[in-house]
Design a protein around this motif. Structure first.
Motif: not given
Length: 252
Positions: A210-214, A234-244
């Motif tokens: 798993l990999m959350p990132f900006t 096949n690594i699932r991602t998640t969004a972080m800090t979507t507002v610059p």
């Protein structure tokens, strides 16, 4: 007196006042949808997605628990179909994990996916990491975590953190951990590795599920490199800090 009147969040008042619901999976479109849902009094889960090679089916909206310290928030999200909860040792000095723990008697543990994170020193030992992880489980009142992240990684050297990988291997063998992940907000200053350099290397490493990132407009090209690498592995991602504007660092 109702909990709303005391200044504490009830489960029903949570989404009315803003909340901390984050999108899981596809980045920009789902994040926009999640922001729309936050403005509504009721949380609507529209479907589930397989969380990469973990095989777990998670709700299309997840709960990012960084500001959460009230168990009612966790219970509200769970009651409305959220089954993916993301927390960390550092969130509120453990208050976020404790909120999950206080809600745990009301949750079906087998039907939820909980991730927690630790920020590591380069020379931190397996024993030290295991001890910190034990504290995470104690606060969350669970026998295992679905994933443990090497958190806020800013250099390629920390991807091969020997203490972390040794701890992950032993905890998996004991049944206390199911998956490993890595997260990054990108470089905090000049001269550090870029987000893409770090996480593409992590995707190629093969030990992270798993990999959350900006992900936002200043780093879109770097983040897209990571998405391509993660899709191939096949690594699932998640969004972080979507507002610059919320970034505490210079764009790269």
């Amino acid at each position: 007196m109702k909990r709303e009147e005391t200044g504490q969040l009830s489960r029903r008042s949570f989404l009315k006042t803003g909340g901390a619901v984050l999108a899981t999976g596809a980045l920009t479109p789902l994040m926009a949808k999640a922001q729309e849902e936050v403005a509504k009094p009721d949380l609507a889960i529209r479907g589930h997605r397989t969380l990469g090679r973990t095989g777990f089916r998670v709700s299309d909206i997840s709960l990012g628990c960084a500001p959460v310290s009230d168990a009612n928030v966790v219970r509200y999200a769970y009651d409305h179909g959220v089954n993916y909860f993301d927390t960390a040792e550092s969130y509120g000095g453990g208050a976020s994990e404790r909120a999950i723990g206080e809600a745990m008697p009301h949750l079906d543990r087998s039907k939820i996916f909980i991730t927690t994170k630790v920020v590591l020193e380069a020379d931190e030992s397996e024993e030290a990491i295991r001890e910190r992880f034990a504290g995470c489980l104690e606060r969350m009142k669970t026998d295992y975590a679905d994933a443990l992240y090497n958190h806020d990684v800013q250099s390629r050297q920390l991807i091969d953190h020997k203490g972390f990988h040794a701890a992950v291997a032993s905890l998996k063998a004991e049944g206390r951990l199911k998956h490993a992940g890595i997260s990054s907000h990108g470089p905090r200053g000049r001269g550090q590795d870029g987000l893409g350099d770090v996480l593409v290397h992590a995707a190629e490493d093969g030990r992270f599920d798993l990999m959350p990132f900006t992900y936002n407009s200043p780093n879109e090209k770097e983040a897209d490199r990571v998405l391509v690498a993660c899709k191939g592995a096949n690594i699932r991602t998640t969004a972080m800090t979507t507002v610059p504007a919320s970034l505490p660092v210079e764009p790269w």
